[in-house]
Enzyme design. Structure first.
Site, PDB file in Angstrom:
ATOM      1  N   THR A  25       1.049  -1.742  -0.058  1.00  0.00           N
ATOM      2  CA  THR A  25       0.117  -0.013   0.543  1.00  0.00           C
ATOM      3  C   THR A  25       0.897   1.279   0.505  1.00  0.00           C
ATOM      4  O   THR A  25       1.145   1.337  -0.919  1.00  0.00           O
ATOM      5  CB  THR A  25      -1.152   0.138   1.727  1.00  0.00           C
TER       6      THR A  25
ATOM      7  N   THR B  34      -7.640  10.166   0.220  1.00  0.00           N
ATOM      8  CA  THR B  34      -6.971  11.133  -1.039  1.00  0.00           C
ATOM      9  C   THR B  34      -6.079  11.424  -2.181  1.00  0.00           C
ATOM     10  O   THR B  34      -6.215  11.663  -2.879  1.00  0.00           O
ATOM     11  CB  THR B  34      -7.738  12.775  -0.994  1.00  0.00           C
TER      12      THR B  34
ATOM     13  N   GLU C 106       6.409   5.180   6.799  1.00  0.00           N
ATOM     14  CA  GLU C 106       5.633   5.974   6.337  1.00  0.00           C
ATOM     15  C   GLU C 106       7.111   6.657   6.733  1.00  0.00           C
ATOM     16  O   GLU C 106       6.900   7.442   8.152  1.00  0.00           O
ATOM     17  CB  GLU C 106       4.498   6.210   6.574  1.00  0.00           C
TER      18      GLU C 106
ATOM     19  N   THR D 221      -0.202  -6.303  13.668  1.00  0.00           N
ATOM     20  CA  THR D 221       0.173  -4.962  12.867  1.00  0.00           C
ATOM     21  C   THR D 221       0.306  -4.822  11.399  1.00  0.00           C
ATOM     22  O   THR D 221       1.140  -4.032  10.908  1.00  0.00           O
ATOM     23  CB  THR D 221       1.305  -4.880  13.794  1.00  0.00           C
TER      24      THR D 221
ATOM     25  N   LYS E 135       3.753  -7.083   3.883  1.00  0.00           N
ATOM     26  CA  LYS E 135       3.990  -5.746   4.378  1.00  0.00           C
ATOM     27  C   LYS E 135       3.417  -4.494   4.922  1.00  0.00           C
ATOM     28  O   LYS E 135       3.369  -5.729   6.384  1.00  0.00           O
ATOM     29  CB  LYS E 135       2.470  -5.399   2.979  1.00  0.00           C
TER      30      LYS E 135
ATOM     31  N   ASN F 176       0.040  10.229   5.858  1.00  0.00           N
ATOM     32  CA  ASN F 176      -1.319   9.741   6.580  1.00  0.00           C
ATOM     33  C   ASN F 176      -2.287  11.120   6.779  1.00  0.00           C
ATOM     34  O   ASN F 176      -3.365  11.182   6.929  1.00  0.00           O
ATOM     35  CB  ASN F 176      -1.066   9.396   7.759  1.00  0.00           C
TER      36      ASN F 176
END
Length: 407
Positions: A157, A407, A280, A194, A183, A402
């Site tokens: 993702t 979007t 991230e 998690t 992932k 985040n």
């Protein structure tokens, strides 16, 4: 068991490194950018299966379906989609997950209950299951031992890189291979699972014993990583063991079992570290080792608290040797120790002794904080137990990612 004694060898092949497994990754149109988003893993023969799952009370439909099927003890295939979590989608969630499994079962000509399902992506949006059903034939046609990386890419993702690992070891003159893919990048916190992880092995082992081995491996790997303190709704780790290595069936509390657990833990640990490093917005991996704890639980609590501290994670990003944040995290971790005895090292630079300041070279400490991974050692001097946890630094980029995930 010590990995040197076991004789683990790193090999290529990821989730198809073990005998009798094939995989594929195709684009079903779930991701807006047209990238790979549907993976398929298949065993040539029925395989023993085990699983561990998120502790979040809110659980996605594919997870609920898969947990039911894992309890049956065997499986042949796993179908996984990215781009949509099929979570919090009301009464259509389970039927959509079943439709995914049914399409894979039909394409593979196997019983539907032998197909496990996983999904990852946006929560609360109905799954466009017809896109998955229409893409299954392409996924089946692409199955091969060479397409393991395509499968690893298809489950990503916000991940920046695919995550794969495989090892081999000898069990009673048989070469056993354990491989996997995972992932995970955000919503990562140690409450099992998690993330999504899929592991395959050609070892002969029952589902009951495999479940014991998986729980042990997960406790020392995936349950020792954190990115942001969030535990998601879809997360699981599955292991399939098809017995194609030809070894005598592995029994619990034996040397064979200990050797197998060492290999499984190695694969899980390497995948866990890849997830933490790919957090991230992260720029580096953080590895925190706590030694000298009175119990294993205390060591684990302490290590996880430090690596999960947002203040310390931000300090690592800024290359600030703010050891007070480490000691603070130890203090609220729940671990039992005497703060006036704790020593703290960043890399090879000691920054605190007996719970207090020491004179240290700031430039050297900054250099240690510029490494990847950043290594922290804490000696509680209160016992003989040790634990290691992994995480990543906290950056501006994490907030950007985040702030616009939907979007």
């Amino acid at each position: 068991m010590n990995e040197i004694n076991v004789g683990l060898a790193r090999v290529t092949g990821g989730v198809t490194a073990a005998k009798g497994f094939k995989a594929s990754g195709v684009a079903a149109g779930l991701k807006r950018n047209g990238q790979l988003d549907l993976a398929l893993i298949v065993s040539e023969v029925p395989a023993s299966v085990a699983g561990v799952y998120t502790t979040n009370l809110v659980k996605a439909a594919p997870l609920e379906l898969t947990r039911q099927r894992v309890s049956l003890g065997t499986a042949r295939a796993v179908i996984v989609n990215a781009g949509n979590a099929n979570a919090c989608t009301g009464t259509r969630g389970i039927p959509d997950a079943q439709a995914m499994a049914a399409a894979a079962a039909k394409g593979l000509a196997i019983p539907e209950e032998q197909v496990l399902v996983a999904s990852t992506g946006v929560i609360g949006v109905p799954l466009p299951v017809e896109k998955i059903v229409n893409a299954v034939s392409a996924a089946v046609a692409a199955l091969s031992r060479e397409n393991h990386t395509s499968a690893a890419q298809a489950i990503m993702t916000t991940d920046l890189v695919p995550k794969e690992c495989a090892v081999q070891l000898e069990i009673q003159n048989s070469t056993v291979t354990i491989g996997g893919m995972a992932k995970g990048s955000g919503m990562i916190h140690p409450n099992m699972a998690t993330m999504l992880g899929f592991i395959t092995t050609d070892a002969a082992i029952s589902s009951e014993v495999l479940q014991l081995a998986l729980k042990q491996a997960v406790d020392d790997s995936f349950n020792m990583i954190t990115v942001d303190g969030d535990t998601s709704t879809n997360d699981m780790v599955l292991v399939l063991a098809n017995g194609q290595a030809g070894n005598p069936e592995i029994k619990p509390d034996t040397e064979d079992y200990r050797r197998f657990c060492s290999g499984l833990t190695r694969v899980c640990t390497e995948l866990a570290k890849m997830i933490a490093r790919d957090g991230e917005g992260a720029t580096k991996l953080i590895e925190v080792q706590v030694k000298g704890a009175p119990t294993r639980r205390d060591a684990r609590l302490a290590a996880r608290a430090v690596v999960g501290s947002n203040l310390f994670k931000a300090a690592v990003f800024g290359r600030d040797a703010n050891w007070g944040r480490i000691l603070c995290a130890l203090g609220y971790s729940g671990a039992h120790f005497d703060p006036s005895q704790a020593d703290i090292f960043i890399g090879h630079v000691q920054v605190a002794k007996d719970g207090g300041a020491v004179v240290f070279d700031e430039a050297k400490a900054t250099e240690m904080l510029s490494q990847d991974p950043v290594q922290v050692l804490v000696d509680l001097k209160a016992g003989s137990h040790t634990a290691t946890a992994w995480g990543c630094d906290l950056t501006y980029e994490y907030v950007r990612i985040n702030g616009s995930y939907r979007t």
